[in-house]
Each structure stands twice: as structure tokens, then as C-alpha cells.
Design an enzyme around this catalytic site. Sequence first.
Site, PDB file in Angstrom:
ATOM      1  CB  CYS A 137      -0.699  -0.256   1.120  1.00 30.77           C
ATOM      2  SG  CYS A 137      -1.826   1.630   0.955  1.00 30.77           S
ATOM      3  CB  CYS A 140      -1.159   2.807   3.561  1.00 26.47           C
ATOM      4  SG  CYS A 140      -2.145   2.347   2.987  1.00 26.47           S
ATOM      5  CG  ASP A 141       2.865   1.208   4.666  1.00 23.67           C
ATOM      6  OD1 ASP A 141       2.100   1.934   5.487  1.00 23.67           O
ATOM      7  OD2 ASP A 141       2.337  -0.612   4.282  1.00 23.67           O
TER       8      ASP A 141
END
Length: 335
Positions: A137, A140-141
Site C-alpha cells: 500500500c 499508506c506507507d
Amino acid sequence: MSENKVENLIILGGGPAGYTAALYASRANLEPLVIEGFQWGGQLQNTTDVENYPGYPEGIMGPEMMNEFRTQAEKFGTRFLTDDATRVELSEGGVQRVIVGDDEYAAKAIILAMGAEPRRLGIPGEMELAGRGVSTCGVCDGAFFKGEKVAVIGGGDSAMEDSIFISKYASELDVVHRRDEFRASKIMLDRAAEQPNISFKTPYVPEEFVAGEDGKVRAVRLRNADTGAESELEVGGAFVAIGHIPRSELVAGQVATDDEGYVLTDAGSTRTDKDGVFAVGDLVDRTYRQAVTAAGTGCMGALDAEWYLRDTPPSPEAHWRPGGEPVEVAPELAH
Ligand code: NAP
């Protein structure tokens, strides 16, 4: 086993599609039961800012948005079971059953909204180093890799989108793809190519994520698809962006799916090939996969289920289609 009550409607899955179906179904007084999974919220639970959902001009965090969806559905009488289904038994126009551990839940109609999950490469180090520099992701990261050298694996729009996002943080970014041609749309490919710190590395097949002494990813071992030559690409982070897999395993062989496992529905509707079984969201959608499109089909699923329950009381023999003749109610479903 739990008491043998037959619900109107079970919704299986707690992402934007499932919760929107629940909102509409509860406002229609169907008192739906959402079996939302232990990790409810779907893929948005792993997302930071959502800036493309209409109505939130300032953006909203993915988990917060899912909580709001859930709260709104609850306000109108939706009930939730925060656990994972272990088995599903679908019937043609009869009672639909979901088994959760030792308990069985039954309903006259079911909306399948189990979503999709990121596809994995299946190579050594991928699972071992998940959360230690290997991620599925980017959104997300990505921000954790400020100033690092990063690889993004994949040649589709997801890989381009992730690369463009992560390149805001990474010092250098290699898009690693197994072919010289890209599946990504030209506009996304051009946008990625415009970023000064993005390069393309083709045709390379990832073979292994290699750990450093600190236990985090240090390199991706690559094989040149043309020459077979092996090499190591040193990275501080690696993102796998090679598409998604629909989470249809619980209903495999019970409803029609395509060869990738996406549940098939009638054009312009959420009806599957089984009466009383509807499917919505990313479980069905191999193309758009947006929160707003998932929510839209969730709404359609609730309306389809409502019409099905209203117009044609389900029976094991029923073969319901809009405008179809009402059929006799099965004794087990009679009010
Ligand atoms: P996709 O289009 O199916 O692309 C997957 C990519 O991963 C392909 O390049 C594929 O390589 C590669 N791949 C698959 N398995 C692999 C493996 N085992 N090892 C190495 N590489 C592998 O998936 P996607 O990028 O997630 O896109 C899905 C859909 O969403 C598309 O319709 C896309 O347009 C849409 N989407 C749109 C946007 C946007 O417009 N903003 C953003 C994201 C997604 P091959 O090409 O060699 O098969």
C-alpha cells in the site's frame, strides 16, 4: 449453534459497499445484519487521506470515513457482527446461510460485499519482510520512506499511481516491471515518467526480497527476463503493486465468477446467477475499485434486495427476475 432465526438480509463485508448497502437496507426497515469481518472497514482501513470522496472538500482519513459510514448505517437499525465468516451456503432463491465459527446465520437474501485484497508475488521474503520495508500500500506507507531508495513492482495504473505518490518522499524510485510494455494508461505512465526521481527498470522479474542485518529489506533480487541474468537492486523499501484479487473464496463454485474470481452480475444490476444473492463493490469490480463506486453499487445491492424481498417472497423453487410472477412462499420462510 445460534437460534434458527431467518433474517431478511445479511450483508457480508464491511467496506464502503457493505456499509452503504446497510444504510439503504436499514432505511427500508429490513433490519440488516452486517457480518463485517474482524478487521472491518475494508481497504480504506489501511489508507490515510481520502481526497476523492465527494462531500469531504478537506479530505478525510480512510478509517474515520469507514467509521462514519458504519455509524450512519447503525443509526437506522443495522446490526453488526464483528467477526469473520467461516463458511457460506448459498441457495437458489431459498435461505442463505453464513457460518461464523459455531454459529449459523440465515437470511432470505444476502449481499456479498467481501471486497478484494492486494495480489502478492509469492516470492521469498515477501511475507517475512511485510511491514519491514515491503508493502502493498503505497498510499499508506509511502511517507515512511523519506529520502530512501525505493522500488515499486508492477506495470499497471496502480504501480504508476503508487510511484507518483511515493516519489514525493523517496530520493530515487525504480518501477520494476517484468515486460517492456506497460499495462498502465498512457496518461499515468507519462505522469510517472515526468517525475525526475522515477526510473523504469524492465524487463525484470522479482525473485526475492533480501533482508539486511537490521532485519529490514535491503535489496530486491531480480532476474532479467530476456537474458536470465541475476542482479540485486539495493532499496530501503519495496512496494508490490500488481493488482488485486477478489475475496470470493467463500462463495467459489456457488455463484458464477470470471476466471479471476470476480463475481459476475447481470448488466446494470447486482443480481448474481442465484436468486436472492446479490454482489457489490470490489468483489465485482475489476476496473474502477473506488470508494465512491463501491458505495454506489452497495446502494444498488440494497435496492435490488429490497425489490426481491418485496415482490417475490423467496422459495427454493423461485426463479426471480424483475416483473416475474410471485411464487409460493417456502414454509420455512413464511411469516
Ligand atoms: P493491472 O492493470 O492488472 O496491472 C497489474 C500489473 O502487475 C501488470 O503490469 C502485471 O504485469 C503485473 N503483475 C501481475 N502479476 C505479476 C507477478 N506475479 N509478477 C510481476 N508482475 C506482475 O492492475 P492494477 O494496476 O491494480 O489496475 C487494475 C485496474 O484499476 C485497471 O483497470 C486500472 O486502470 C485501474 N486503476 C486506475 C487508476 C487510475 O486511473 N488512477 C489507478 C489504479 C488502478 P503484466 O502486464 O506483465 O501482466
